[in-house]
Design a protein around this motif. Structure first.
Motif, short mmCIF file in Angstrom:
data_model
loop_
_atom_site.label_atom_id
_atom_site.label_comp_id
_atom_site.label_asym_id
_atom_site.label_seq_id
_atom_site.Cartn_x
_atom_site.Cartn_y
_atom_site.Cartn_z
N LYS A 171 0.81 -1.22 0.00
CA LYS A 171 0.00 0.00 0.00
C LYS A 171 0.84 1.27 0.00
CE LYS A 171 -4.13 -1.79 2.34
NZ LYS A 171 -5.10 -1.56 3.44
N SER A 192 1.98 2.44 2.95
CA SER A 192 1.89 2.94 4.33
C SER A 192 2.66 1.98 5.23
CB SER A 192 0.43 3.04 4.77
OG SER A 192 -0.23 1.80 4.62
N ARG A 246 1.67 -2.43 8.94
CA ARG A 246 1.86 -3.11 7.65
C ARG A 246 2.99 -4.14 7.74
NH1 ARG A 246 -1.71 -3.81 4.61
NH2 ARG A 246 -0.39 -3.78 2.75
N LYS A 284 3.43 -8.00 3.84
CA LYS A 284 3.02 -6.60 3.68
C LYS A 284 4.23 -5.69 3.49
CE LYS A 284 -1.10 -7.53 6.48
NZ LYS A 284 -1.89 -7.17 7.68
N ASP A 285 3.96 -4.40 3.51
CA ASP A 285 4.99 -3.42 3.14
C ASP A 285 6.28 -3.57 3.95
OD1 ASP A 285 3.30 -0.95 1.53
OD2 ASP A 285 2.16 -2.34 2.73
N ASP A 333 -7.49 2.93 0.14
CA ASP A 333 -7.23 1.67 0.86
C ASP A 333 -6.99 0.47 -0.06
OD1 ASP A 333 -6.60 1.00 3.42
OD2 ASP A 333 -8.59 0.33 4.00
N SER A 346 -4.56 -1.80 -2.74
CA SER A 346 -3.16 -2.23 -2.65
C SER A 346 -2.76 -2.96 -3.92
CB SER A 346 -2.95 -3.14 -1.43
OG SER A 346 -3.83 -4.23 -1.46
N LYS A 371 -14.11 6.10 7.41
CA LYS A 371 -12.69 6.25 7.11
C LYS A 371 -12.18 7.63 7.54
CE LYS A 371 -11.54 2.25 5.55
NZ LYS A 371 -10.48 1.45 6.23
N SER A 410 -3.09 4.01 6.80
CA SER A 410 -3.72 3.71 5.51
C SER A 410 -4.90 4.63 5.21
CB SER A 410 -4.20 2.25 5.49
OG SER A 410 -3.10 1.37 5.51
N TYR A 417 -3.74 9.42 -0.78
CA TYR A 417 -3.52 7.98 -0.88
C TYR A 417 -2.94 7.62 -2.25
CZ TYR A 417 -4.21 3.02 -0.04
OH TYR A 417 -3.98 1.67 0.15
N PHE A 466 0.70 6.05 -2.81
CA PHE A 466 0.71 4.70 -3.39
C PHE A 466 1.61 4.65 -4.63
CE2 PHE A 466 -1.05 1.66 -6.48
CZ PHE A 466 -1.05 0.49 -5.75
#
Length: 255
Positions: free
Chosen positions: A52, A54, A58, A74-75, A110, A112, A215, A232, A239, A243
């Motif tokens: 993502k 973020s 993550r 994840k990231d 949000d 990815s 959100k 996120s 975003y 991203f």
């Protein structure tokens, strides 16, 4: 229609929305969608990442000795840079920009980039250029065969392979392992200068979340506790920018 306008779009494809009525006393209706499967392939997906851009939260919650081919990392688990041939990288840049612009216009956030790696198997020939490379997945070290540059060139020049290769699907590429410093929030580690031949699969998933009141409240609440740039839940414009900046740092032109 974005998907019709750009055949190489990385955005998840939806093929239908359906409803079935269950038999029995409740007569319950179940609604479901049919989506494209990024990893529907003859290749085994050895590693998969959900990216993502973020950093807060993550990282996988699995112990390192339990991470396997089915684990979605994840990231902060990412330990590779992805290197694409020049023409593919240029098309990748253009399509990421188009897709992010589209999602931003639709007020979507949000999402990815789901990335799957298949480490290429060695040829059965006795070519001395082919050797085994040890790839470090955290504390896990696995011996993975590596194709020589000659074999990869033959793969790219084989016309029977062209029909199955498109942006994000069956893409021959190289990955370069990275190493992070002691900084826990460092998203991209330092390149090691070692390269491995892979087949890549990737696409943008989770594209149904708009920036609604829940959100916005999540953003306000978490911004008090954490660095607002690390979470996120942010505005779709922010975003989208974060991203694409991140994705275009971990995907690079192969030189």
């Amino acid at each position: 229609n974005h998907v019709r306008a750009f055949e190489n779009t990385l955005v998840t494809k939806f093929f239908g929305l359906h409803c079935v009525k269950l038999t029995g006393a409740t007569q319950k209706k179940v609604r479901f969608v049919i989506m494209g499967n990024l990893f529907c392939s003859e290749y085994i997906i050895h590693r998969r990442f959900d990216l993502k851009g973020s950093s807060h939260g993550r990282i996988t919650d699995k112990p390192e000795d339990e991470i396997d081919e089915t684990t979605t990392l994840k990231d902060l688990d990412l330990n590779f840079l992805f290197r694409l041939q020049k023409s593919w990288f240029q098309e990748f840049q253009r399509q990421v920009d188009r897709d992010c612009d589209f999602l931003e216009q639709e007020r979507i956030m949000d999402y990815s980039l789901l990335v799957g790696l298949h480490f290429s198997e060695t040829s059965t020939s006795a070519d001395p250029q082919i050797g085994e490379a040890v790839i470090d997945y955290g504390n896990q070290r696995e011996a993975t065969p590596r194709l020589s540059r000659v074999d990869m060139d033959q793969f790219l020049c084989d016309p029977t392979r062209w029909a199955t290769i498109r942006l994000g699907v069956n893409m021959p590429a190289r990955v370069e392992p990275t190493q992070r410093s002691d900084c826990d929030s460092q998203l991209i580690g330092e390149p090691t200068g070692e390269f491995f031949d892979v087949v890549l699969f990737f696409g943008i998933i989770d594209i149904l979340q708009d920036y609604d009141i829940s959100k916005k409240l999540e953003h306000a609440y978490k911004s008090i506790q954490y660095d607002p740039t690390s979470i996120s839940a942010v505005d779709p414009k922010q975003y989208s920018r974060r991203f694409r900046d991140f994705i275009l740092k971990v995907f690079r032109e192969d030189t």
